[in-house]
Design a protein around this motif. Structure first.
Motif, PDB file in Angstrom:
ATOM      1  N   GLY A 191      19.805 -28.738  10.308  1.00 54.09           N
ATOM      2  CA  GLY A 191      19.153 -28.962   9.021  1.00 54.09           C
ATOM      3  C   GLY A 191      17.690 -29.292   9.226  1.00 54.09           C
ATOM      4  O   GLY A 191      16.990 -28.611   9.970  1.00 54.09           O
ATOM      5  N   GLU A 192      17.226 -30.385   8.582  1.00 55.38           N
ATOM      6  CA  GLU A 192      15.816 -30.760   8.652  1.00 55.38           C
ATOM      7  C   GLU A 192      15.519 -31.637   9.868  1.00 55.38           C
ATOM      8  O   GLU A 192      14.397 -32.055  10.090  1.00 55.38           O
ATOM      9  N   ARG A 193      16.567 -31.948  10.634  1.00 51.81           N
ATOM     10  CA  ARG A 193      16.363 -32.892  11.736  1.00 51.81           C
ATOM     11  C   ARG A 193      15.660 -32.246  12.916  1.00 51.81           C
ATOM     12  O   ARG A 193      15.650 -31.035  13.069  1.00 51.81           O
ATOM     13  N   GLU A 194      15.143 -33.123  13.761  1.00 51.65           N
ATOM     14  CA  GLU A 194      14.388 -32.665  14.917  1.00 51.65           C
ATOM     15  C   GLU A 194      15.343 -32.119  15.973  1.00 51.65           C
ATOM     16  O   GLU A 194      16.468 -32.611  16.125  1.00 51.65           O
ATOM     17  N   GLN A 195      14.900 -31.093  16.722  1.00 50.97           N
ATOM     18  CA  GLN A 195      15.699 -30.654  17.869  1.00 50.97           C
ATOM     19  C   GLN A 195      15.477 -31.642  19.004  1.00 50.97           C
ATOM     20  O   GLN A 195      14.358 -31.962  19.363  1.00 50.97           O
ATOM     21  N   LEU A 196      16.578 -32.133  19.583  1.00 54.29           N
ATOM     22  CA  LEU A 196      16.461 -33.247  20.519  1.00 54.29           C
ATOM     23  C   LEU A 196      16.228 -32.797  21.958  1.00 54.29           C
ATOM     24  O   LEU A 196      15.628 -33.502  22.743  1.00 54.29           O
ATOM     25  N   ASP A 197      16.732 -31.639  22.292  1.00 56.63           N
ATOM     26  CA  ASP A 197      16.647 -31.213  23.690  1.00 56.63           C
ATOM     27  C   ASP A 197      16.601 -29.684  23.717  1.00 56.63           C
ATOM     28  O   ASP A 197      16.854 -29.033  22.701  1.00 56.63           O
ATOM     29  N   ASP A 198      16.285 -29.142  24.885  1.00 52.06           N
ATOM     30  CA  ASP A 198      16.335 -27.686  25.027  1.00 52.06           C
ATOM     31  C   ASP A 198      17.772 -27.211  24.864  1.00 52.06           C
ATOM     32  O   ASP A 198      18.699 -27.880  25.308  1.00 52.06           O
ATOM     33  N   ILE A 199      17.920 -26.066  24.235  1.00 49.75           N
ATOM     34  CA  ILE A 199      19.272 -25.523  24.019  1.00 49.75           C
ATOM     35  C   ILE A 199      19.382 -24.162  24.699  1.00 49.75           C
ATOM     36  O   ILE A 199      18.508 -23.307  24.535  1.00 49.75           O
ATOM     37  N   THR A 200      20.421 -24.003  25.480  1.00 49.53           N
ATOM     38  CA  THR A 200      20.699 -22.702  26.090  1.00 49.53           C
ATOM     39  C   THR A 200      22.194 -22.424  26.020  1.00 49.53           C
ATOM     40  O   THR A 200      22.995 -23.280  26.393  1.00 49.53           O
ATOM     41  N   VAL A 201      22.555 -21.259  25.528  1.00 50.89           N
ATOM     42  CA  VAL A 201      23.946 -20.802  25.587  1.00 50.89           C
ATOM     43  C   VAL A 201      23.913 -19.369  26.107  1.00 50.89           C
ATOM     44  O   VAL A 201      23.203 -18.520  25.559  1.00 50.89           O
ATOM     45  N   LEU A 202      24.620 -19.124  27.177  1.00 49.91           N
ATOM     46  CA  LEU A 202      24.646 -17.789  27.762  1.00 49.91           C
ATOM     47  C   LEU A 202      26.100 -17.357  27.901  1.00 49.91           C
ATOM     48  O   LEU A 202      26.879 -18.021  28.574  1.00 49.91           O
ATOM     49  N   ALA A 203      26.451 -16.284  27.204  1.00 50.64           N
ATOM     50  CA  ALA A 203      27.832 -15.804  27.283  1.00 50.64           C
ATOM     51  C   ALA A 203      27.831 -14.380  27.822  1.00 50.64           C
ATOM     52  O   ALA A 203      27.107 -13.517  27.318  1.00 50.64           O
ATOM     53  N   LEU A 204      28.596 -14.158  28.853  1.00 48.66           N
ATOM     54  CA  LEU A 204      28.731 -12.813  29.409  1.00 48.66           C
ATOM     55  C   LEU A 204      30.043 -12.225  28.946  1.00 48.66           C
ATOM     56  O   LEU A 204      31.091 -12.820  29.172  1.00 48.66           O
ATOM     57  N   GLN A 205      29.972 -11.065  28.316  1.00 48.55           N
ATOM     58  CA  GLN A 205      31.194 -10.434  27.844  1.00 48.55           C
ATOM     59  C   GLN A 205      31.771  -9.539  28.943  1.00 48.55           C
ATOM     60  O   GLN A 205      31.653  -8.330  28.904  1.00 48.55           O
ATOM     61  N   ILE A 206      32.395 -10.203  29.896  1.00 49.29           N
ATOM     62  CA  ILE A 206      32.913  -9.503  31.060  1.00 49.29           C
ATOM     63  C   ILE A 206      34.005  -8.520  30.685  1.00 49.29           C
ATOM     64  O   ILE A 206      34.102  -7.425  31.207  1.00 49.29           O
ATOM     65  N   GLY A 207      34.847  -8.922  29.744  1.00 46.61           N
ATOM     66  CA  GLY A 207      35.998  -8.098  29.394  1.00 46.61           C
ATOM     67  C   GLY A 207      35.701  -7.083  28.309  1.00 46.61           C
ATOM     68  O   GLY A 207      36.612  -6.503  27.736  1.00 46.61           O
ATOM     69  N   SER A 208      34.429  -6.889  28.036  1.00 44.46           N
ATOM     70  CA  SER A 208      34.067  -5.990  26.956  1.00 44.46           C
ATOM     71  C   SER A 208      34.677  -4.599  27.160  1.00 44.46           C
ATOM     72  O   SER A 208      34.615  -4.041  28.248  1.00 44.46           O
ATOM     73  N   ASP A 209      35.259  -4.048  26.095  1.00 47.09           N
ATOM     74  CA  ASP A 209      35.910  -2.740  26.199  1.00 47.09           C
ATOM     75  C   ASP A 209      34.911  -1.613  26.367  1.00 47.09           C
ATOM     76  O   ASP A 209      35.218  -0.586  26.931  1.00 47.09           O
ATOM     77  N   ASN A 210      33.721  -1.813  25.831  1.00 48.11           N
ATOM     78  CA  ASN A 210      32.770  -0.709  25.904  1.00 48.11           C
ATOM     79  C   ASN A 210      31.818  -0.867  27.084  1.00 48.11           C
ATOM     80  O   ASN A 210      30.724  -0.350  27.086  1.00 48.11           O
ATOM     81  N   LEU A 211      32.286  -1.601  28.070  1.00 44.91           N
ATOM     82  CA  LEU A 211      31.466  -1.831  29.252  1.00 44.91           C
ATOM     83  C   LEU A 211      31.058  -0.510  29.894  1.00 44.91           C
ATOM     84  O   LEU A 211      29.917  -0.324  30.297  1.00 44.91           O
ATOM     85  N   HIS A 212      32.005   0.413  29.952  1.00 49.16           N
ATOM     86  CA  HIS A 212      31.690   1.679  30.613  1.00 49.16           C
ATOM     87  C   HIS A 212      30.639   2.454  29.837  1.00 49.16           C
ATOM     88  O   HIS A 212      29.834   3.173  30.418  1.00 49.16           O
ATOM     89  N   ALA A 213      30.634   2.245  28.517  1.00 48.35           N
ATOM     90  CA  ALA A 213      29.647   2.947  27.698  1.00 48.35           C
ATOM     91  C   ALA A 213      28.238   2.474  28.050  1.00 48.35           C
ATOM     92  O   ALA A 213      27.294   3.259  28.103  1.00 48.35           O
ATOM     93  N   ILE A 214      28.128   1.174  28.309  1.00 46.47           N
ATOM     94  CA  ILE A 214      26.826   0.615  28.662  1.00 46.47           C
ATOM     95  C   ILE A 214      26.374   1.157  30.022  1.00 46.47           C
ATOM     96  O   ILE A 214      25.230   1.565  30.207  1.00 46.47           O
ATOM     97  N   HIS A 215      27.313   1.194  30.946  1.00 44.60           N
ATOM     98  CA  HIS A 215      26.994   1.753  32.261  1.00 44.60           C
ATOM     99  C   HIS A 215      26.567   3.209  32.134  1.00 44.60           C
ATOM    100  O   HIS A 215      25.660   3.663  32.803  1.00 44.60           O
ATOM    101  N   LYS A 216      27.272   3.917  31.262  1.00 41.14           N
ATOM    102  CA  LYS A 216      27.021   5.339  31.068  1.00 41.14           C
ATOM    103  C   LYS A 216      25.592   5.560  30.577  1.00 41.14           C
ATOM    104  O   LYS A 216      24.849   6.347  31.163  1.00 41.14           O
ATOM    105  N   GLU A 217      25.230   4.799  29.541  1.00 40.40           N
ATOM    106  CA  GLU A 217      23.882   4.938  28.975  1.00 40.40           C
ATOM    107  C   GLU A 217      22.830   4.686  30.059  1.00 40.40           C
ATOM    108  O   GLU A 217      21.858   5.411  30.186  1.00 40.40           O
ATOM    109  N   LYS A 218      23.069   3.646  30.814  1.00 42.60           N
ATOM    110  CA  LYS A 218      22.137   3.244  31.859  1.00 42.60           C
ATOM    111  C   LYS A 218      22.010   4.344  32.916  1.00 42.60           C
ATOM    112  O   LYS A 218      20.921   4.685  33.348  1.00 42.60           O
ATOM    113  N   PHE A 219      23.167   4.883  33.275  1.00 40.32           N
ATOM    114  CA  PHE A 219      23.218   5.914  34.315  1.00 40.32           C
ATOM    115  C   PHE A 219      22.426   7.143  33.865  1.00 40.32           C
ATOM    116  O   PHE A 219      21.639   7.709  34.621  1.00 40.32           O
ATOM    117  N   ILE A 220      22.645   7.523  32.612  1.00 41.26           N
ATOM    118  CA  ILE A 220      21.965   8.719  32.112  1.00 41.26           C
ATOM    119  C   ILE A 220      20.462   8.484  32.049  1.00 41.26           C
ATOM    120  O   ILE A 220      19.662   9.310  32.496  1.00 41.26           O
TER     121      ILE A 220
END
Lengths: 132, 944
Positions: free
Chosen positions: B740-769
């Motif tokens: 809300g209107e309150r001050e941010q107290l500290d640095d915030i980091t959230v990093l999520a890796l979608q290891i099990g993503s079904d379209n993982l191969h699609a990403i590799h494919k795009e990159k490869f091409i």
């Protein structure tokens, strides 16, 4: 003994096994969905030929003719085996000889080249015949 | 002589009938259990249930569990069995055996990997219980220093896992030792802590014990009324519960107060109640205490013969029980009885024995009493030097027991307790609230401090400005138009100040750019382009939080860190931390020992801190490692949690104790590396504590609530891990709305890796091409990702053949492209796994001015991949002639075609036709591999 004749389709070649003319011709494109199943009847026909052939006038030539636009690598393996089998059959009948005729379209170096490689590998003298 | 009493150490809250039911069902389970670790656990659980019913049976089950656990190298089971056996040994008075096996248990618990989280919980719980039991063993042996250390350790571990029941026991046990050592202030403080928890949990027996023990402390302070009040409270609860040990204890202790008040008949009556209970339950400890106390009453009444009989009987029992404290008390009473009877020699013998024992167990109260009796005895025998020594000892001990500090502390604790109890009644959330208030105060303090800093900075700047103006002013004085000049210089000073401020801001903005070059999100990864959700919100412009990765074609490391502090100092540390990680990651030889990094990180940072005592630089961090070859995910860290979201919907919370990088060694630290099979994992979530600690919630709550782990967990569970960008938005929205209107107290980091993503191969494919395609302008492009069959292949070939003709390409090129497509597609069709549903085949054909590019992608089963790798490594190395030779050799080897109809030479064929213009990539995805190839036909190289 009956002849074996198969019309060509998009992925299978035309096949003509002629008992009277002593010849086996494979022509067109060879990339059947199931290579082994497709060529099984050709092998069967050759086995039958082996057990029925009689020499009438003492000398005969069996012609193995390949006239292909394209064949896949599985077909290559089958062709090698066919040549080997023909070699074996003619060797077991006195006076029976064979010839392998490799037809290629004038500018199709790849087909000619693969024929040459087969010749090298089988140790069989093949006849290379171009057509236009 | 003050009468004797027993004090209870441990209590079990289960009633007997409930135990029997629970044992029956456990035994039923054990009978059908075929799983070895499970049957070990069941044996252990039954041992626990029998602990207070039958020691022998409990020992039997614990021993069985131990044998099974050892045969399986099952550390946790071993440790729990050792703990159970230790408990039996303690209960049966076999202290040496107990001590030995409990120390084993401690070591076994400490080397058990506390993973997954439920195992971690069991390890910590077990550790807390082991320290507690070991403490009780030391206590029983009279070794109070070691006992205290153990109970304090136990309390710390139990606090870690918020084991309130256990904490109540620990406070109680610490209090007992403090009381034995004459430290009544701490004793009372700990008793009240214990009582507070027990009342909150509704543990009546525990509360009775606390009231009893508190009563005893008042008694030692000669405050009979307070003592009696507390003891009667304990008695009334004990009567309600009908537990013999507590009941007997209450009777004996109340009797001792009556003795103090010289109400001997009442005292005898109470002690006899206790003796009856001891007889009824065949409890020797209760009997000996009751007898000793009856003897004491006789002594006070002057009935010395009766008194001696009872005391001797009690002493014998105590010696059999190896109860040093009790034996010491009774010896002292016996000494006094002999003294009254005029048998000085016997009196001295028992008195000196009692004092020696009191010294051995370092019991202040006993030393005081024994030395007090010995003064008179030594005087009687004319040994004035010894009598003087005793006097000295007696006085100094009494002073320490009744020191003003102790008494003051006592009163303070009493007031505290009354106050706290009231507060507890007002709100069950009292404790939480207080913690929040503390945090709020801390924040207020911090805000004040910040204000101060701003003020000082402002002042300093004003002074600079003033000095500047003043100087100019002096120069200008000589000139006529003072006012005009003043205005001019003022505005100049102002603009210079503004300039300075802008300079600083620019400098920090530039620092941010520099920091950004060190931050590496997975967006740039070559071999592991997992869809990544990244929320990175510095409190200030630059951040103490950081994220980082490092990869080879097989291994990926990803870390999230939180440096001490934020802003510019935090950012400097973050850069240092990243460099340190880069350096040290190479030393991690065994990935299942990923936590070994903690130690080397700590060594490095502690060495930085040594260079300058004025700084304290350190960090919390978490790190993961993905190994394709092992098909594993490893997770570790220090001072952070890493959530692993499983495909089965479970969320695994890995809590990594802080090794305190850059600081002193932590009290308790159980490093471990969590391990997962890659195919089980949906996503892995790493985060700094910024989001957890962020205050927010409803506007009307001024200081706000902490966001907290529970809300974060719920957020993660809800997160759409299929869509990384949507997940990013969801987290950002959540933070914004919470804050809300309150001050941010500290640095915030959230990093999520979608290891099990079904379209993982699609990403590799795009990159490869993108990496491999070089055609600047395509005549024609055809692209699809579909399930192939012979029919579709025919249509595709038909279409492609016509297209090739349309562009009037060289005939050889046409034929070769055609042949390559057939081979590639047939191969892909053969390997697409029907069983797993990975049947999609990707193809892309690009016809260009100079060349034809063909891309193929398909899944390969992991059991087929070795063969493929072998082929690929061969074809990459060999020249065209060798490839040809190999292909025709293999075609004529006389071996039958493969089950799927392949000759195993397709790849040679393709390479020969493409003149070696071929690239490929094999990517491990779930239990499969994705095989990507690019084959190119360059018109210019057709005849080479």
């Amino acid at each position: 003994m009956e002849n074996l004749i198969r019309e060509a389709s998009a992925n299978t070649p035309g096949v003509k096994c002629d008992f009277v003319a002593n010849s086996l011709t494979i022509e067109g494109e060879s990339r059947p969905e199931n290579v082994r199943a497709f060529y099984a009847e050709v092998f069967n026909w050759l086995e039958k030929y082996n057990s029925t052939v009689e020499l009438v006038d003492g000398k005969k030539i069996f012609n193995l003719n390949f006239k292909l636009d394209y064949f896949n690598s599985s077909s290559l393996k089958v062709f090698m085996e066919l040549i080997e089998l023909v070699k074996k059959i003619t060797a077991s009948h006195n006076g029976l000889q064979y010839a392998v005729n490799w037809y290629y379209q004038e500018d199709d170096e790849d087909i000619l080249d693969s024929g040459k490689e087969i010749e090298k590998m089988n140790g069989v003298k093949m006849n290379f015949i171009s057509y236009s | 002589m003050k009468p004797f009493r027993i004090i209870l150490l441990i209590c079990y809250a289960l009633s007997v009938s409930a135990q029997n039911r629970s044992i029956d069902s456990l035994q039923a389970l054990l009978n059908v259990s075929t799983n070895d670790t499970l049957s070990c656990d069941l044996n252990n659980q039954i041992a626990v249930e029998f602990r207070s019913i039958n020691s022998d049976t409990s020992l039997l089950y614990a021993a069985k569990a131990l044998v099974i656990a050892k045969s399986l190298s099952y550390h946790l089971g071993t440790a729990e069995a050792e703990l159970n056996m230790g408990n039996v040994f303690l209960n049966t008075g076999q202290y040496k055996e107990a001590q030995k096996i409990l120390i084993n248990a401690l070591n076994t618990f400490l080397k058990t990997k506390p993973f997954p989280s439920d195992v971690g919980m069991r390890v910590k719980k077990g550790l807390g219980n082991t320290y507690n039991t070991l403490g009780n063993v030391y206590y029983s042996e009279g070794d109070y220093d070691d006992a205290l250390r153990c109970h304090e350790n136990s309390l710390k571990v139990r606090k870690l896992i918020n084991d309130e029941k256990g904490m109540a026991f620990s406070y109680n046990n610490i209090a007992l030792i403090c009381s034995r050592q004459g430290n009544y202030g701490d004793a009372l403080k700990n008793h009240f802590e214990s009582l507070k928890i027990k009342e909150k949990l509704g543990n009546k027996k525990g509360a009775a014990i606390s009231y009893n023990n508190i009563g005893l402390i008042y008694k030692d302070q000669s405050r009979s009324d307070e003592a009696l009040k507390n003891l009667k409270k304990a008695l009334s609860i004990a009567k309600e519960l009908k537990t013999p040990d507590v009941l007997a204890t209450c009777y004996i202790n109340i009797a001792s107060i009556y003795v103090d008040q010289k109400r001997y008949d009442l005292a005898l009556r109470e002690n006899n109640h206790a003796l009856e209970i001891g007889n009824e339950y065949h409890d020797e400890a209760i009997r000996s205490d009751a007898l000793g106390n009856i003897g004491n009453v006789y002594y006070e009444q002057g009935k010395y013969k009766e008194a001696l009989d009872k005391e001797m009987e009690a002493l014998k029992l105590k010696e059999e029980l190896e109860d040093a404290y009790g034996a010491c008390s009774f010896m002292n009473t016996i000494s006094r009885i002999y003294e009254k009877q005029g048998k000085t020699k016997e009196a001295l013998k028992y008195g000196e024995k009692a004092l020696a024992l009191a010294f051995r167990i370092k019991a202040a109260k006993q030393i005081e009493e024994c030395s007090g009796s010995l003064i008179g005895l030594y005087k009687k025998t004319g040994d004035y030097r010894k009598a003087y020594e005793m006097q000295d000892l007696s006085i100094s001990i009494r002073d320490s027991i009744l020191s003003s500090k102790n008494t003051k502390e006592l009163i303070k604790q009493e007031i505290n307790h009354r106050f706290q109890k009231q507060a507890l009644a007002d709100s069950i959330n009292y404790a939480n609230k207080r913690r929040l208030d503390d945090i709020a105060n801390e924040q207020k303090l911090k805000a004040e401090k910040n204000k101060m800093i701003v003020l000082i900075c402002g002042l300093a700047l004003s002074l600079v400005a003033f000095a500047f103006i003043f100087n100019r002013f002096r120069v200008a004085k000589k000139q006529k138009n003072i006012i005009e000049m003043q205005g001019l210089y003022l505005s100049k000073a102002h603009s210079q100040l503004e300039e300075k401020s802008n300079e600083i801001k620019d400098s920090i903005l530039y620092a941010k750019e520099i920091q950004n070059t060190f931050l590496k999100s997975l967006a740039g990864a070559q071999y592991f382009p997992y869809p990544t959700t990244l929320v990175y919100q510095p409190k200030d412009i630059v951040s103490g939080d950081f994220y980082w990765y490092k990869e080879t074609n097989d291994t990926l490391f990803v870390a999230v860190g939180d440096s001490t502090g934020h802003g510019v100092p935090g950012a400097i540390i973050s850069v240092l931390a990243i460099q340190t990680l880069e350096k040290l990651i190479a030393n991690v030889a065994n990935k299942s020992e990923l936590h070994s990094l903690n130690k080397s990180m700590k060594a490095e940072f502690n060495s930085y801190n040594k260079r300058n005592a004025g700084v304290s630089i350190g960090l919390d961090y978490s790190i993961i490692c993905i190994s394709k070859a092992e098909n594993k995910l490893y997770v570790s860290g220090s001072g952070q949690n890493v959530y692993v979201k499983m495909k089965n919907g479970k969320l695994d919370e890995n809590k990594f104790d802080s090794i305190n990088i850059g600081g002193a060694d932590p009290y308790i630290y159980m490093p471990f590396t969590a391990m997962y099979s890659l195919e089980d994992v949906d996503a892995v979530i790493m985060f700094s504590d910024g989001i957890i600690d962020q205050k927010g919630g409803p506007e009307e709550e001024r200081s706000g609530k902490k966001y907290g782990s529970r809300r974060f967990r719920d957020l993660i569970m809800k997160l759409n891990t299929k869509d990384n960008k949507a997940a990013e938005k969801a987290i950002e929205t959540e933070i914004r709305e919470w804050k809300g209107e309150r001050e941010q107290l500290d640095d915030i980091t959230v990093l999520a890796l979608q290891i099990g993503s079904d379209n993982l191969h699609a990403i590799h494919k795009e990159k490869f091409i993108t990496e491999h395609s070089t055609i600047p302008e395509a005549f024609f492009t055809l692209e699809a990702d579909e399930i192939m069959n012979q029919h579709k292949l025919e249509m595709l070939l038909h279409l492609f053949k016509h297209k090739l003709k349309d562009f009037n390409l060289p005939m050889v090129a046409q034929k070769r492209a055609y042949a390559i497509i057939v081979e590639a597609m047939e191969n892909a069709m053969r390997h697409s796994s029907k069983e797993s549903g990975y049947m999609e085949i990707f193809h892309k054909f690009i016809i260009g001015n100079e060349e034809i590019e063909m891309f193929f992608g398909n899944f390969v089963r992991s059991d087929e991949v070795e063969e493929l790798k072998k082929h690929l490594s061969f074809v990459k190395e060999e020249n065209k002639d060798n490839l040809k030779k190999r292909m025709y050799e293999k075609a004529s080897d006389g071996m039958p075609l493969s089950e799927k109809g392949g000759a195993g030479v397709g790849i040679f064929d393709m390479l020969i036709r493409s003149n070696g213009e071929f690239s490929y990539k094999l990517i491990s995805i779930n239990e499969h591999y994705y095989y990507l190839t690019q084959i190119r036909i360059s018109y210019g190289k057709l005849n080479s």
